[in-house]
Write a protein that holds these residues in place. Sequence first.
Motif, PDB file in Angstrom:
ATOM      1  N   ILE A 156       0.876  -1.443   0.234  1.00 39.26           N
ATOM      2  CA  ILE A 156      -0.018  -0.267  -0.003  1.00 39.26           C
ATOM      3  C   ILE A 156       0.280   1.494  -0.148  1.00 39.26           C
ATOM      4  N   ASN A 157       0.521   2.321  -0.035  1.00 35.45           N
ATOM      5  CA  ASN A 157       0.733   3.464  -0.468  1.00 35.45           C
ATOM      6  C   ASN A 157       1.313   3.775   1.344  1.00 35.45           C
ATOM      7  N   LYS A 158       2.490   4.328   1.671  1.00 31.76           N
ATOM      8  CA  LYS A 158       2.455   4.994   2.303  1.00 31.76           C
ATOM      9  C   LYS A 158       1.345   6.371   3.098  1.00 31.76           C
ATOM     10  N   GLY A 159       1.414   6.443   4.838  1.00 36.23           N
ATOM     11  CA  GLY A 159       0.304   7.353   4.721  1.00 36.23           C
ATOM     12  C   GLY A 159      -1.463   7.832   4.142  1.00 36.23           C
ATOM     13  N   ASP A 160      -0.666   6.235   3.959  1.00 41.76           N
ATOM     14  CA  ASP A 160      -3.202   6.371   3.646  1.00 41.76           C
ATOM     15  C   ASP A 160      -3.647   5.079   4.274  1.00 41.76           C
ATOM     16  N   GLU A 161      -3.950   5.970   5.057  1.00 43.87           N
ATOM     17  CA  GLU A 161      -4.854   5.360   6.446  1.00 43.87           C
ATOM     18  C   GLU A 161      -6.043   4.244   6.203  1.00 43.87           C
ATOM     19  N   GLU A 162      -6.503   4.635   5.276  1.00 41.56           N
ATOM     20  CA  GLU A 162      -7.314   4.049   4.864  1.00 41.56           C
ATOM     21  C   GLU A 162      -7.580   2.395   4.138  1.00 41.56           C
ATOM     22  N   MET A 164      -3.710   1.061   4.822  1.00 40.66           N
ATOM     23  CA  MET A 164      -3.515   0.296   5.913  1.00 40.66           C
ATOM     24  C   MET A 164      -4.616  -0.346   6.877  1.00 40.66           C
ATOM     25  N   GLU A 165      -5.962   0.534   7.165  1.00 37.82           N
ATOM     26  CA  GLU A 165      -6.648  -0.554   8.109  1.00 37.82           C
ATOM     27  C   GLU A 165      -7.355  -1.884   6.893  1.00 37.82           C
ATOM     28  N   LEU A 166      -7.214  -1.474   6.001  1.00 36.14           N
ATOM     29  CA  LEU A 166      -8.017  -2.792   5.450  1.00 36.14           C
ATOM     30  C   LEU A 166      -6.468  -3.385   5.449  1.00 36.14           C
ATOM     31  N   ALA A 167      -5.452  -3.272   4.288  1.00 37.87           N
ATOM     32  CA  ALA A 167      -4.274  -4.325   4.669  1.00 37.87           C
ATOM     33  C   ALA A 167      -4.241  -4.904   5.872  1.00 37.87           C
ATOM     34  N   LYS A 168      -4.870  -4.682   7.240  1.00 41.29           N
ATOM     35  CA  LYS A 168      -4.960  -5.153   8.143  1.00 41.29           C
ATOM     36  C   LYS A 168      -5.804  -6.132   8.508  1.00 41.29           C
ATOM     37  N   VAL A 169      -7.292  -5.924   7.984  1.00 40.71           N
ATOM     38  CA  VAL A 169      -8.114  -6.497   7.368  1.00 40.71           C
ATOM     39  C   VAL A 169      -7.565  -7.850   6.855  1.00 40.71           C
ATOM     40  N   PHE A 170      -7.075  -7.515   4.788  1.00 41.07           N
ATOM     41  CA  PHE A 170      -6.311  -8.648   4.316  1.00 41.07           C
ATOM     42  C   PHE A 170      -5.586  -9.656   5.310  1.00 41.07           C
ATOM     43  N   GLY A 171      -4.844  -9.188   5.889  1.00 38.90           N
ATOM     44  CA  GLY A 171      -4.099 -10.447   6.732  1.00 38.90           C
ATOM     45  C   GLY A 171      -3.252 -11.623   6.577  1.00 38.90           C
ATOM     46  N   SER A 172      -2.341 -10.307   5.108  1.00 43.45           N
ATOM     47  CA  SER A 172      -1.759 -11.040   4.507  1.00 43.45           C
ATOM     48  C   SER A 172      -0.353 -10.633   5.654  1.00 43.45           C
ATOM     49  N   PRO A 173       0.535 -12.103   6.018  1.00 48.56           N
ATOM     50  CA  PRO A 173       1.986 -11.334   7.215  1.00 48.56           C
ATOM     51  C   PRO A 173       2.417 -10.660   7.114  1.00 48.56           C
ATOM     52  N   ILE A 175       2.888  -6.410   5.628  1.00 50.86           N
ATOM     53  CA  ILE A 175       2.539  -5.566   4.931  1.00 50.86           C
ATOM     54  C   ILE A 175       3.943  -4.166   4.816  1.00 50.86           C
ATOM     55  N   VAL A 176       2.801  -3.795   2.866  1.00 46.32           N
ATOM     56  CA  VAL A 176       5.219  -3.478   2.639  1.00 46.32           C
ATOM     57  C   VAL A 176       5.050  -2.010   2.635  1.00 46.32           C
ATOM     58  N   LEU A 177       4.592  -1.525   2.892  1.00 46.84           N
ATOM     59  CA  LEU A 177       4.899   0.806   2.736  1.00 46.84           C
ATOM     60  C   LEU A 177       5.788   0.359   1.970  1.00 46.84           C
ATOM     61  N   ALA A 178       5.175   0.735   0.358  1.00 51.41           N
ATOM     62  CA  ALA A 178       5.849   1.293  -0.773  1.00 51.41           C
ATOM     63  C   ALA A 178       4.872   1.740  -2.121  1.00 51.41           C
ATOM     64  N   ASN A 179       6.140   2.856  -2.188  1.00 46.85           N
ATOM     65  CA  ASN A 179       4.759   4.236  -2.946  1.00 46.85           C
ATOM     66  C   ASN A 179       4.499   3.241  -4.205  1.00 46.85           C
ATOM     67  N   LYS A 195      -9.188   2.494  -3.526  1.00 47.62           N
ATOM     68  CA  LYS A 195      -8.607   2.312  -2.813  1.00 47.62           C
ATOM     69  C   LYS A 195      -7.692   1.365  -3.056  1.00 47.62           C
ATOM     70  N   VAL A 196      -6.458   1.231  -3.268  1.00 49.84           N
ATOM     71  CA  VAL A 196      -6.037  -0.336  -3.788  1.00 49.84           C
ATOM     72  C   VAL A 196      -4.739  -1.216  -2.778  1.00 49.84           C
ATOM     73  N   LEU A 197      -5.803  -2.406  -2.845  1.00 52.98           N
ATOM     74  CA  LEU A 197      -5.098  -3.534  -2.038  1.00 52.98           C
ATOM     75  C   LEU A 197      -4.090  -4.744  -3.069  1.00 52.98           C
ATOM     76  N   LEU A 198      -1.936  -3.981  -2.740  1.00 58.40           N
ATOM     77  CA  LEU A 198      -1.854  -4.635  -4.155  1.00 58.40           C
ATOM     78  C   LEU A 198      -0.912  -5.822  -3.754  1.00 58.40           C
ATOM     79  N   PHE A 199      -1.352  -7.519  -4.190  1.00 58.46           N
ATOM     80  CA  PHE A 199      -0.867  -8.745  -3.078  1.00 58.46           C
ATOM     81  C   PHE A 199      -0.218  -9.314  -4.180  1.00 58.46           C
ATOM     82  N   GLU A 200       1.143  -9.297  -3.527  1.00 56.79           N
ATOM     83  CA  GLU A 200       1.844 -10.259  -3.756  1.00 56.79           C
ATOM     84  C   GLU A 200       2.685 -11.875  -3.199  1.00 56.79           C
TER      85      GLU A 200
END
Length: 321
Positions: A156-162, A164-173, A175-179, A195-200
Motif C-alpha cells: 500500500i501507499n505510505k500515509g494512506d490510513e484507509e 492500511m486499515e484494509l491491509a490489516k483486515v486482509f491479513g497477509s503476513p 504489509i509493505v509500505l511502498a509508493n 483504494k488499492v491493495l496490491l497482493f504479492e
Amino acid sequence: MPNTSFELLGHSILPGKGMLLNLDIAKLHTGTKIEVPIIVQRGKKPGPVLLITGGIHGNEVNGVEIVRKLISKKYNRPVSGTVICIPVINIFGFLNQARPFPDGRDLNRMFPGSPRGSLASRFAYHLIKEIAPVVDYCIDYHTGGESRFNAPQTRINKGDEESMELAKVFGSPFIVLANTREKSFREALAKMGKKVLLFEGGKSLDINEKVTQTGIAGALRVMDHLGIRDFSEELELMEGKVLNPITIKSSQWVRAKYSGMFHPFVALGAKVKKGDLLGSVSDPFGNFERSIKATFTGHVICINQSPIINQGDAILHISQE
C-alpha cells in the motif's frame, strides 16, 4: 451507490444479477481480437464496488488462480454492492506464458494509457476509462518475477490510513509500505481516488497452495469488512489466519557477489539478525563455496529460487528494521 441499474461497457446489470462481459478494444496482426472476460455480480442491496484483478503480467499465474477460485466457489456473489472480477487482464501474455503484452511492453507501466498509443497503452486507456470510474476498491493480485518467490504481502501507499486499515483486515503476513510505481495500474487508480491493495505472493509460472489460500482469505475478509457479504463461517474454516501482520517501512535486496550455484539456508518469512548465515554460492566444480551473511536485521520477504545465479543478481529481499 443506489440500488438501480448498473451500467458497464454498454450493458445494464440489475440488482441481484450477474453478467459476463468482454473488454474488446484491439486486434493483433493476425486479426485476432484481444477480448478480456469480465465477470460482474451485483447484490440485491446497495453497497461499494470492488474490483478484483489478476494476470496483469501474463506469467503471474498464481494471481489468476486466486481470482479463478473466488469465482468458482461463488465467493464473488455479493449480498450488497458489486464485485467485478478480471481473472486475466493480460490474456495474450497468459496464453504465451510471458510477462509482457503482445507488443513487448509491460502493461503495468503503461497507465493511464492513450487512445493513440501502443497496443498496451491503448488497452490501459480503455481499462481506466471504461472500468475504473465505477470502482471504489481494488484488490490486484501479483507474484514475484521469474524465480523470485515472494512471501505473501500486501503493498500500500505510505500515509494512506484507509488502505492500511484494509491491509490489516486482509491479513497477509506482511504489509509493505511502498509508493506506487510510475505509470502502474495502482498509481492510476490511486490518482482517481480508488483504494488499492496490491497482493504479492509466490513466483511466476507457479501455483502455490499456501499463497492461494492467503489471497482468497484476504479477499473474503475485505469483502466482509466492507459489508459486501458475511464470510464469517467460511473464514472460520480456513487455516493460517494472521491477526497482526508485520509492517515493513523499508527493505533491501542482497545481491550475489559471485556467479555460481545458489544455496539459500533461510526460510521465507524468517527473521534474521546481522551476521546470520543466509546461504552460499559455489562453483559447479567444487573449487569454492562463499558464504552469504546478513548485514542487517530483518525479515526475509523474497528468495530467488533459481539454482544458478550471476554476479549482481538479487537473491534475497530483507526488510530493514
